[in-house]
Enzyme design. Sequence first.
Site: not given
Length: 519
Positions: A256, A290
């Site tokens: 990720e 994020c």
Amino acid sequence: MSLARPASITDAFLNELVARVPSTSGGSWKLTEVYSGEVLVELPQSTPADIAAAFEASRRAQVEWSQWPLKKRLRVFRRFHSLVLSRNEAIVDLIQVESGKARRMAFEETLDIPMVAGYYLKRAAKLLAPKKHAGPVPVVSSSLEVRQPKGVVGIIAPWNFPFATGISDAIPALIAGNGVVVKPDNKTALSPLYGVQLLEEAGLPRGLFQVVCGEGPDVGPTLIDNANYVMFTGSTATGRTIGERAGRNLIGCCLELGGKNPMIVLPDANLDDVVKGALFGAFGNTGQICMHIERMYVHDSIYDDFRARFVAATEKLRVRASYDFEAEVGSLVSVDHKNRVASHVEDAVAKGAVVLTGGRELPEVGPAFYAPTILEGVTKDMLAGVGETFGPVVALHRYTSENEAVALANDTDYGLNASVWGGDLDHAISVGRRIHSGNVNINDILATAYASKGTPSGGVKQSGVGARHGDQGLLKYTDVQNVGILRKQVMGAPEGIPFEKNVEQQIKGLAIMRRLGIR
């Protein structure tokens, strides 16, 4: 405001945690309290030999762990679920003291663990149960799909959510029967270490879950070379390096990576809701999420109204160094990161962007604080226009047509998260489905998608490979074993029949099975 260190953060407690880190070099890293810059503890640094030994210890423990009945393994995580809830205050203290985030956000981070554990406690038995499939010959043959653990999983966890990523990503790996070696960021190693301590208190065999520490270039190669699978959360540049090394070792990885996440506000959106969501989207966790929003595209008909409301609301945010729940925005994780965020704003202003609010450091609050910042006129020749700033900085843009908004949202190499706001829900969903992003939230910023633990969450384009959560989030930590079962020897040509005749019979048989829907 109170800057007194939480009572739970004693020297004895911290030394007990860092004693878990294998280190034979004598080297250490000064782990500091972000609010004050004072050293909390000397964090041991692991050598390549230490890392290899940690994998070997985890591998020895994994042999027995993988043979435990699944029900017995799951009992560990039921107890762990309860421990995380009962020790919540101590966990929040650790997260906050090492990361500098507002206490509200530190508390929210702790909730990820019981949510992930709860989901896999419900789903693991079904996911890991052998599945029976038809064999090549009806009745007399069959095949079992058996899920086997990969071995020892290496997890490289980031500093922005150290407890959630360091432990949540390990939960499905452990449930599947693997061992785990996690490398947290040096700045935020305390909360993952406490998570391992709680897991062992819940009954996890000691040695199965190892923690190694060190700077990425020093630790990463040895970790990847010893792992059977790698889970990484972090920058795209580092993810590319990890993916290349994993590929050379012929092991799988889940990555990720970064994002430049857009938000589209449609003309019929409720601006009261949008402003509230935008505050979290831009400034939640001080912009160090994020999936947080760095680009906002607002329809021209409501742009001026939204801008005025959003700026006013931003200027009312409580930015504090505090161990209570009053602060709405906390510190950036370090002075170095604060300087990086400031450089993006300075570059944008030098190239013509306008600061609507913020745009300055806050040394009077703490060494790594930066004011929530709204920019206008950001273009793609600016650092803040194309790169991930990863701080409390957001750029506002007007648009006139829906197609223009979608094109602007997609005009990036990233594809991690997006947000669409509108009164007509079906229409907002249709706009969201046009955005090239692994996660899309409708009338929300990120929590709805990320907290939906039954659905995989990951990035597309340069934002990653693979996903966490959902069935995929556990199955990725397993290998599929195909067990073929033949109850009668019928696979070869019958004795005494010419092979040509056998070919004819097999072709007819396959045609009949297709017509009957057998295969």
